[in-house]
Design a protein around this motif. Sequence first.
Motif, PDB file in Angstrom:
ATOM      1  N   PHE A 189      -6.181   2.233  -3.712  1.00 30.64           N
ATOM      2  CA  PHE A 189      -7.618   2.111  -3.431  1.00 30.64           C
ATOM      3  C   PHE A 189      -8.054   0.654  -3.442  1.00 30.64           C
ATOM      4  N   ALA A 190      -7.482  -0.142  -4.346  1.00 33.68           N
ATOM      5  CA  ALA A 190      -7.833  -1.559  -4.442  1.00 33.68           C
ATOM      6  C   ALA A 190      -7.420  -2.345  -3.210  1.00 33.68           C
TER       7      ALA A 190
ATOM      8  N   PRO B 298     -13.599  -3.077   1.725  1.00 31.43           N
ATOM      9  CA  PRO B 298     -14.805  -2.541   1.075  1.00 31.43           C
ATOM     10  C   PRO B 298     -15.442  -1.407   1.864  1.00 31.43           C
TER      11      PRO B 298
ATOM     12  N   SER C 111     -13.878   0.807   3.831  1.00 33.19           N
ATOM     13  CA  SER C 111     -13.092   2.025   3.636  1.00 33.19           C
ATOM     14  C   SER C 111     -13.277   2.573   2.230  1.00 33.19           C
ATOM     15  N   GLN C 112     -13.403   1.681   1.249  1.00 31.10           N
ATOM     16  CA  GLN C 112     -13.674   2.145  -0.111  1.00 31.10           C
ATOM     17  C   GLN C 112     -14.990   2.916  -0.167  1.00 31.10           C
TER      18      GLN C 112
ATOM     19  N   TYR D 123       0.832  -1.205   0.000  1.00 36.83           N
ATOM     20  CA  TYR D 123       0.000   0.000   0.000  1.00 36.83           C
ATOM     21  C   TYR D 123       0.868   1.258   0.000  1.00 36.83           C
TER      22      TYR D 123
ATOM     23  N   SER E 144     -13.720   6.908  -4.125  1.00 36.30           N
ATOM     24  CA  SER E 144     -13.009   6.547  -5.355  1.00 36.30           C
ATOM     25  C   SER E 144     -11.514   6.750  -5.162  1.00 36.30           C
ATOM     26  N   ALA E 145     -10.737   6.264  -6.136  1.00 35.94           N
ATOM     27  CA  ALA E 145      -9.285   6.452  -6.084  1.00 35.94           C
ATOM     28  C   ALA E 145      -8.932   7.932  -6.163  1.00 35.94           C
TER      29      ALA E 145
ATOM     30  N   ARG F 161      -6.997  -6.700   3.698  1.00 30.26           N
ATOM     31  CA  ARG F 161      -7.214  -5.358   3.186  1.00 30.26           C
ATOM     32  C   ARG F 161      -7.033  -4.338   4.313  1.00 30.26           C
TER      33      ARG F 161
ATOM     34  N   LEU G 253      -9.483   9.372  -2.828  1.00 32.84           N
ATOM     35  CA  LEU G 253      -8.429   8.929  -1.918  1.00 32.84           C
ATOM     36  C   LEU G 253      -7.204   9.821  -2.065  1.00 32.84           C
TER      37      LEU G 253
ATOM     38  N   LEU H  35      -7.785  -1.250  -0.118  1.00 26.25           N
ATOM     39  CA  LEU H  35      -8.618  -0.876   1.015  1.00 26.25           C
ATOM     40  C   LEU H  35      -9.741  -1.890   1.223  1.00 26.25           C
TER      41      LEU H  35
END
Length: 278
Positions: free
Chosen positions: A81-82, A86, A88-89, A68, A94-95, A154, A98, A84
């Motif tokens: 972002f991927a 779900p 936290s997303q 990360y 979105s990225a 994650r 973030l 994180l």
Amino acid sequence: MSNATTSRILALTAVTAAGCLVLAGCTNTPVASSPTPTASGPVADPVASSSPSPSTASDETVAVVQEYLAAVQDERFVDAFALLTPESQALVGSAEQLASSVGIVRPEEAIGFLGTDGVIASGVGPTEDSTLVTAVRDRRADAWLVRSTTEGLRIDDAGVPPTGGTPYEWVNPPIGAEEGDGAAAFDVDAPASITFTDLSQDAGVEGPGLVGYPQQLSAYLGVSKVGAEAASADTQRRWDIALDAAQLGADTTPLTVVWEVEPGSNKWRTSTAAVWVQ
């Protein structure tokens, strides 16, 4: 065979046996070999010296955080972002959001944490499926909750929007709001403390919001859990964390609080202050 010859053989056998005892018992007790020296790598040991024999799970959680940090360092926020959770997303959005969020690790900080002067450690988190991973370099510190999900390990790292009211801030050490400097000496004559504002009292705000107003909170000095006590007043709640000054020094130690935005939501947040005494 003569008696003289027999005596000489017995004597030689006795000397040989004695020699074996002197040489660590011959084959019965092998002589310990000197350990082969290993060259020091360019990156600090990812697990602190307080955990000399980390479990495989600890290694994996540290590796996820390092991945990360590497993504943030390179400003690959889609990859970050991927990684994180779900939850936290959902909090971040979105990225792109973030990348602009306040309170998440920044590229220059990630570079330091991953560098030769950075120290990354891991310990037990507030839930059975979670691990707290901390990082320190100079006067900077951060921490992340790593949890097991259906997608694997994650990270919880939601940050807060760059505009709007400040939902929480550190009072001691006095680093202020989440978007503050992040570095200030700790006052040993007072407990460490962080305050939360109940934004749900503002007009037009419904529900717990992105941060919440925690009624339960876990605190950690480094990766060791410490006590925290709440004191509420009107629309603000202060959490006091009693620290033993003897555990602190001129070196930086991360002080982290972990809370759930709303009980049962599985939306976890962390905030970390770099603590040291002058």
